[in-house]
Structures are given as C-alpha cells and as structure tokens.
Scaffold this motif. Sequence first.
Motif, mmCIF file in Angstrom:
data_model
loop_
_atom_site.group_PDB
_atom_site.id
_atom_site.type_symbol
_atom_site.label_atom_id
_atom_site.label_comp_id
_atom_site.label_asym_id
_atom_site.label_seq_id
_atom_site.Cartn_x
_atom_site.Cartn_y
_atom_site.Cartn_z
ATOM 1 N N CYS A 1 26.952 58.971 -21.267
ATOM 2 C CA CYS A 1 27.632 60.029 -20.850
ATOM 3 C C CYS A 1 27.077 61.468 -20.754
ATOM 4 O O CYS A 1 27.605 62.316 -20.517
ATOM 5 C CB CYS A 1 28.540 60.153 -22.233
ATOM 6 N N LEU A 2 25.797 61.419 -21.119
ATOM 7 C CA LEU A 2 24.941 62.734 -21.248
ATOM 8 C C LEU A 2 24.926 63.279 -19.785
ATOM 9 O O LEU A 2 24.710 62.548 -18.793
ATOM 10 C CB LEU A 2 23.526 62.438 -21.696
ATOM 11 N N ASN A 3 24.813 64.444 -19.509
ATOM 12 C CA ASN A 3 25.035 65.111 -18.258
ATOM 13 C C ASN A 3 26.208 64.745 -17.578
ATOM 14 O O ASN A 3 26.473 64.505 -16.382
ATOM 15 C CB ASN A 3 23.740 64.852 -17.424
ATOM 16 N N THR A 4 27.221 64.443 -18.528
ATOM 17 C CA THR A 4 28.494 64.065 -17.948
ATOM 18 C C THR A 4 28.385 62.923 -17.231
ATOM 19 O O THR A 4 29.312 62.834 -16.065
ATOM 20 C CB THR A 4 29.506 65.183 -17.223
ATOM 21 N N GLY A 5 27.675 61.948 -17.378
ATOM 22 C CA GLY A 5 27.564 60.892 -16.320
ATOM 23 C C GLY A 5 27.101 61.145 -15.003
ATOM 24 O O GLY A 5 26.924 60.202 -14.204
ATOM 25 N N ALA A 44 22.027 56.376 -14.499
ATOM 26 C CA ALA A 44 22.572 56.270 -15.664
ATOM 27 C C ALA A 44 23.241 54.927 -15.595
ATOM 28 O O ALA A 44 23.303 54.042 -14.624
ATOM 29 C CB ALA A 44 24.041 57.058 -15.640
ATOM 30 N N GLY A 45 22.938 54.001 -16.897
ATOM 31 C CA GLY A 45 23.279 52.860 -17.197
ATOM 32 C C GLY A 45 25.087 52.703 -17.286
ATOM 33 O O GLY A 45 25.715 52.537 -18.283
ATOM 34 N N THR A 46 25.705 52.622 -16.061
ATOM 35 C CA THR A 46 27.206 52.615 -16.141
ATOM 36 C C THR A 46 27.646 51.172 -16.138
ATOM 37 O O THR A 46 28.790 51.295 -16.267
ATOM 38 C CB THR A 46 27.563 53.374 -14.812
ATOM 39 N N GLY A 81 27.922 73.640 -29.682
ATOM 40 C CA GLY A 81 28.307 72.297 -30.279
ATOM 41 C C GLY A 81 28.711 71.560 -29.223
ATOM 42 O O GLY A 81 29.143 70.374 -29.738
ATOM 43 N N THR A 82 28.597 71.529 -28.186
ATOM 44 C CA THR A 82 28.975 70.677 -26.698
ATOM 45 C C THR A 82 28.013 69.629 -26.404
ATOM 46 O O THR A 82 26.850 69.974 -26.211
ATOM 47 C CB THR A 82 29.481 71.461 -25.677
ATOM 48 N N THR A 83 28.183 68.459 -26.288
ATOM 49 C CA THR A 83 27.489 67.413 -25.920
ATOM 50 C C THR A 83 27.547 67.222 -24.607
ATOM 51 O O THR A 83 26.547 66.749 -23.627
ATOM 52 C CB THR A 83 27.323 66.191 -27.011
ATOM 53 N N VAL A 84 28.841 67.063 -24.230
ATOM 54 C CA VAL A 84 29.251 66.882 -22.921
ATOM 55 C C VAL A 84 30.209 67.983 -22.090
ATOM 56 O O VAL A 84 31.123 68.254 -22.698
ATOM 57 C CB VAL A 84 30.332 65.538 -22.603
ATOM 58 N N GLY A 85 29.766 68.487 -21.144
ATOM 59 C CA GLY A 85 30.334 69.583 -20.415
ATOM 60 C C GLY A 85 31.343 68.772 -19.324
ATOM 61 O O GLY A 85 31.787 67.762 -19.333
ATOM 62 N N PRO A 86 31.772 69.792 -18.545
ATOM 63 C CA PRO A 86 32.594 69.292 -17.163
ATOM 64 C C PRO A 86 31.741 68.716 -16.114
ATOM 65 O O PRO A 86 30.582 68.756 -16.067
ATOM 66 C CB PRO A 86 33.150 70.481 -16.402
ATOM 67 N N VAL A 87 32.389 67.894 -15.239
ATOM 68 C CA VAL A 87 31.892 67.557 -13.905
ATOM 69 C C VAL A 87 31.723 68.835 -13.180
ATOM 70 O O VAL A 87 32.369 69.750 -13.286
ATOM 71 C CB VAL A 87 32.492 66.305 -13.275
ATOM 72 N N VAL A 88 31.089 68.400 -11.980
ATOM 73 C CA VAL A 88 30.408 69.706 -11.299
ATOM 74 C C VAL A 88 31.330 70.493 -10.402
ATOM 75 O O VAL A 88 31.399 71.716 -10.368
ATOM 76 C CB VAL A 88 29.156 69.296 -10.271
ATOM 77 N N SER A 89 32.724 69.966 -10.168
ATOM 78 C CA SER A 89 33.424 70.414 -9.164
ATOM 79 C C SER A 89 34.855 69.745 -9.161
ATOM 80 O O SER A 89 35.228 68.720 -9.544
ATOM 81 C CB SER A 89 32.608 70.489 -7.617
ATOM 82 N N GLN A 90 35.771 70.433 -8.482
ATOM 83 C CA GLN A 90 37.083 69.681 -8.442
ATOM 84 C C GLN A 90 37.084 68.626 -7.547
ATOM 85 O O GLN A 90 37.883 67.622 -7.791
ATOM 86 C CB GLN A 90 38.205 70.953 -7.603
ATOM 87 N N GLU A 127 31.104 51.006 -7.033
ATOM 88 C CA GLU A 127 31.018 52.414 -6.780
ATOM 89 C C GLU A 127 30.324 53.369 -7.589
ATOM 90 O O GLU A 127 30.588 53.199 -8.988
ATOM 91 C CB GLU A 127 32.367 52.967 -6.134
ATOM 92 N N GLU A 128 29.435 54.066 -7.362
ATOM 93 C CA GLU A 128 28.823 55.155 -8.209
ATOM 94 C C GLU A 128 30.009 56.195 -8.549
ATOM 95 O O GLU A 128 30.435 56.842 -7.627
ATOM 96 C CB GLU A 128 27.806 55.926 -7.565
ATOM 97 N N ILE A 129 30.333 56.424 -9.856
ATOM 98 C CA ILE A 129 31.419 57.184 -10.207
ATOM 99 C C ILE A 129 30.884 58.395 -10.239
ATOM 100 O O ILE A 129 31.625 59.356 -10.131
ATOM 101 C CB ILE A 129 32.271 56.529 -11.459
ATOM 102 N N PHE A 130 29.763 58.771 -11.075
ATOM 103 C CA PHE A 130 29.006 60.062 -11.379
ATOM 104 C C PHE A 130 30.015 60.872 -12.161
ATOM 105 O O PHE A 130 30.404 62.025 -12.117
ATOM 106 C CB PHE A 130 28.981 60.849 -9.914
ATOM 107 N N GLY A 131 30.442 60.130 -13.242
ATOM 108 C CA GLY A 131 31.225 60.810 -14.347
ATOM 109 C C GLY A 131 31.149 59.851 -15.586
ATOM 110 O O GLY A 131 30.475 58.884 -15.637
ATOM 111 N N PRO A 132 31.591 60.346 -16.835
ATOM 112 C CA PRO A 132 31.241 59.711 -18.162
ATOM 113 C C PRO A 132 32.338 58.544 -18.278
ATOM 114 O O PRO A 132 33.020 58.234 -18.949
ATOM 115 C CB PRO A 132 31.708 60.602 -19.108
#
Lengths: 474, 143
Positions: free
Chosen positions: A272-276, A281-283, A315-324, A378-383
């Motif tokens: 989940c780091l870098n919001t996946g 990432a080992g998804t 205090g945040t470990t996971v932020g948002p994904v990059v875009s809409q 498919e590469e999801i690119f999210g957590p």
Amino acid sequence: MTNVKKFYIGGSWVTPSSGAILDVINPATEAAVSAVALGTEADVDKAVTAARAAFASFSQTPVDERVDLLRAIAAGIRRRESELADAIVAEMGSPRGLALALQAPAGRFHFATAAKFLASYPFTEALDTSLVVSEPIGVVAMITPWNWPINQAACKIAPALAVGCAMVLKPSEIAPLSAVVLTEIIHDAGVPPGVFNLVQGDGATVGTALSVHPDVDMVTFTGSTRAGIEVAKNAAPTVKRVTQELGGKSANIILDDANFAHVINRDAFDMCLNTGQSCNAGTRMLVPAARMAEASTIAASAVESISVGDPADVGTTVGPVVSQQQWDRVQELIQSGIDEGATLVTGGVGRPDGLGRGYFVKPTVFADVTNDMRIAREEIFGPVLVIIGYEDDDDAVRIANDSPYGLSGYISGSHDRALALAKRIRTGEIHLNGAGPDFDAPFGGYKQSGNGREWGAHGFAEFLETKSILGAFN
Amino acid sequence: MTSSLHTAESANYRDLMTRFRWAFASADPELLGAVLGEGFEWHIHTFDPDDPAPTGRVVRGVDEMVCELEWRKQNWANVRFEGLNEYFAPKFITQSFTISGFDRGSRFHAAAVDLYTLDGSDLIVKKDTYWKQPAPVAKGAAQ
C-alpha cells in the motif's frame, strides 16, 4: 516556484514557444496548486539542438570531472530535499514522510551511486590486438512518470551524465514541479550548458516530438506499457535505441514455511505504500490454497490499520492516488473483482470514511482470486491486494509466471527454497524475505515490463555504444 | 514467533514503525515529533561519535535526535540497512538488522538489535540500541 512556466534549454530558463499551460492538481484537495507550461515541437527542437551541440565537448570530458558533477548534484539534492519533498507531496500526493525519507533522497542515491561506479568503470577492453571502446550514445530523450518523479528522473540522468551523454528530460505533466527543483540543482552543480535540458509538456506532443526527432539517439521511457509501445513505434523509423521500464503485476509468493503473521502483515502493508502506485509493487500475493482464510485475515488487518488521509499530515501513511482518471480506473477494477467473483475481504469501491474530497481509495484486499481475473492480470496502480491460492511450489511458479509482465517479484520462506524458486521466476528482480531496494543492483523488466536495465553500473551500459578498433595493438 | 499481539495490534505497530523510519531517515523534527512521546530517550551504543567504545550515551528529545541524525548525515556515507525484522509485543517493539557504511571514510558493519518502548498512547518513549561489531552476517534466514 518561478521556473515552472519556463523550460531549461542551453543552460538558461527560457520562455516556451506557446502560451499553453496546464493546471497542476493537488490530488488531496483536487485544487490547482500551480500551472505548468506545455511544450511544442519547436521547444523540443531547440532543446535537442542544444543537447547535440553540447554533446561534442561533454562526451570528451575526463571521468574525474563527471564524478565531481555527479557528487555536486547529489549534494545539491541533499540541501534541497525538503523542497523536493514538498513539491512531490503537492503534485502527486505522496505522504510527506515518504517524500522526505525516500522519494526525494532516492535521487541523491542514484547520483551518488553513479559517481561511485564511474570512478572505476571499464570504458575500454583489450581483445588480443583489438581495442573495444564504450562511448556515450549521444543525445538521449528521457520521458519519466509521476509516481516516483525524482527517483525515475535521477536513475536516467545520473548514468547518462556519468558516461558523457547530453539529454532532454520530459517529466510527467501531472507531476512537473519536482523536476523544476531538480533542474535548478543540476544547473547549480555546474553541468555545462546544453548537456541537460528540460521541456515540460504532454506525451502526445512533447513525448512524440522527442521520440521521432532525427537528432535524438536514444529514448529512455518509464511509464505504462501502452505508452511505452507508442514510444517504441515512434522511435523505430529513425532506429533509435529504446529502453523501457513499464508496468508490472508482481507476484509475492508466501511459502508454507514462512511466518505468516509477520510476512503477510509486512507485505500487505508495504504493497500500500505510495498508495500502491509503484510499478514493482507485490500486488499478487500467492499463498498455499489451504491457508487462504488465514492469509486474508492477516492481510485485511494489516491494511485496515493504515492511516489514510492528507499527505501533508505527518500521521498519514497512505495518501490519495494521483488523479481523477486514476481514481476512476482503480474503482472500476475493484468493481470488476467483485463482479468476477473474488471475495472482498476489506475495502471496496468509494472513498474511505471521512474523506469526501480528494482522490482517496480504500485500501482493499481480495481473497479467492484466480489468475484469470482482471484484478490479477491488470496493473491497478492503487492500494489493492489480490490473494491467489496455489497447490505446491511448481504451481506457485506457474502462476507467478502467468502474467504479461515480468518486472519484480517477492518470495518469503526458508532461504534455500526461496532462492531456488527465484531462479525460476521470469522477472527482472526478486526480493527474498523482505529484502529492500538496492541502488547498486540493476532494475528492469522481462516481457512487457520493458527492455534494458537501470540503476548502478549496469545502468551505464544502456547509454553506451560499443566500438571495436581493430589492430590497435599491432 | 514474531508477535504475541493480535494481528490488528501488530499492524498498528507496523504503521507506527513505518512512520518512525520515515522520520528517522529524514531527520525531520515534525515527523519525529509525531511518533516520539514525552520524555523520549535514545540510548545509543557508543559514548560519542568519535569513540566507538560501546559504553553508551543518551540522546533526549526531538531536538537532540535531530542533531544526532544530522551529524550522521554529515559524517556517514553509503549507509545500508539490511535484513530488517520487527517483533511486536505489548508496548515493546524489537528490531534486528545489519547496518553498514562509512564513518568519515572508515568502513563499519554491525549486527544490530533495537528495542523500542511505547507509552500508553503508543508513542515511542525509548529506543535502546545494541550493536555488535564486526558482524558475521548470515544472509537470507527464513522469517
């Protein structure tokens, strides 16, 4: 940031040829935090011309001078790491802790590593009476992504400078701010005018113009497989060298003799780091089928503990994904997992509770996934973690290799068994028992994860041509 | 066995330690302040930076920790942490790892164990550091 609407060409910040700009959106707020100039073919041509002119002399500089330049850039990054981190937080939503601890320093690591290896790199080789010489390939176009913006730029710029190339960088138009700071650092380090150039803009215009330009000798690209294929097609008519670091869907094999509580907790969290949003990432987590319930419970607990929120909050470990657009894609793929019959263990579609604004995603775990489902292919690119059951070691290897991608992989369990399996996995790297990144070791993919290798001394080779001088020792 | 905690509790500790590692790596006072509790002490393995004798000294609070980390940034190079394992028990976290690098040009390589003590709010109030040098490193032990 005064230079964000300018380009860096020939050693100076210059006004773009067009007045077109694009808002830079903070993904945590969905508000514009800046605007970047969009380049044109004319801007690309100026930058390539400057690079070509600089290449003639820079390619002949002594190694010691280039070592000093690389060290000066590394030192400059260290001095401005806080600024780099702030830019990364604003442009792509990395948690500030991650940005300060790894996103920004990663650039320094690549320049320092390049300096270390350059000092003793063998640019010549004697073969009986022949001399084999490695020479810089020439002018390099660099097209880099938004997910690790400084890391991805640095792992191209550092080896290119090391071996004596000139270059034009086009960072992602989604995350262009940190590249401006990096360019200022490169300028301040004393890189000769024209050796490094920056043109901002979108892939369709600037990326294409670089890829087709007849005076560009090489394109090095990091991004999606779809875009990487376009770059290669555009570069083909002029027979450029193309290196690509593309997508991934890396398998993470948990052997039955691993400590499940420790390893699954660690790996579900790390995914989940870098919001996946990491290509390596080992998804796809592969666990013994008989222990699916145990594994999914541990993984769910791990991701449910993660602090999701404002990336500027310490205090945040996971932020948002990059875009809409990325948020929409992640949602669509989560829904496809539900529709295809995977067991949703935690997370799901929609924003996390209490986060009504910003491109936030619920850290999600699917169990009972089969490798033919979209969420497994498919590469999801999210957590989003998918857990797949396997019957035995051979089955685990089969599933791991049943992917169009081959970038990375992870195995946990007894060392000798894990090492033996690692040799059977068709990927560019394998992490055994939680081993972290190694900036000295080559990074790159098999299959549709790309061509070529970056990082460390292996990364130098991509930027070199080989010349045989026959009779040199007669 | 790595934990006597329920999985959810150890996951919370993992979140804390991730943010601690980020804070440690960046030496950022704000990040450190968010994970360190009142009266934080770091019991270091050496007496002072110029004396490798393992007689120990104590760094107190965020400001002193920032100074220590900044000193390391100025004087240490190519530092690499490898083989990190974390073990969770109620209000205690144990790390084992190896660390290598160069201290003002001299290579060091040590096997290390760090013990973290947490307060009632699960903030770190003590970091006890134990190094053993030189270290025979058996890579890749099962976890």
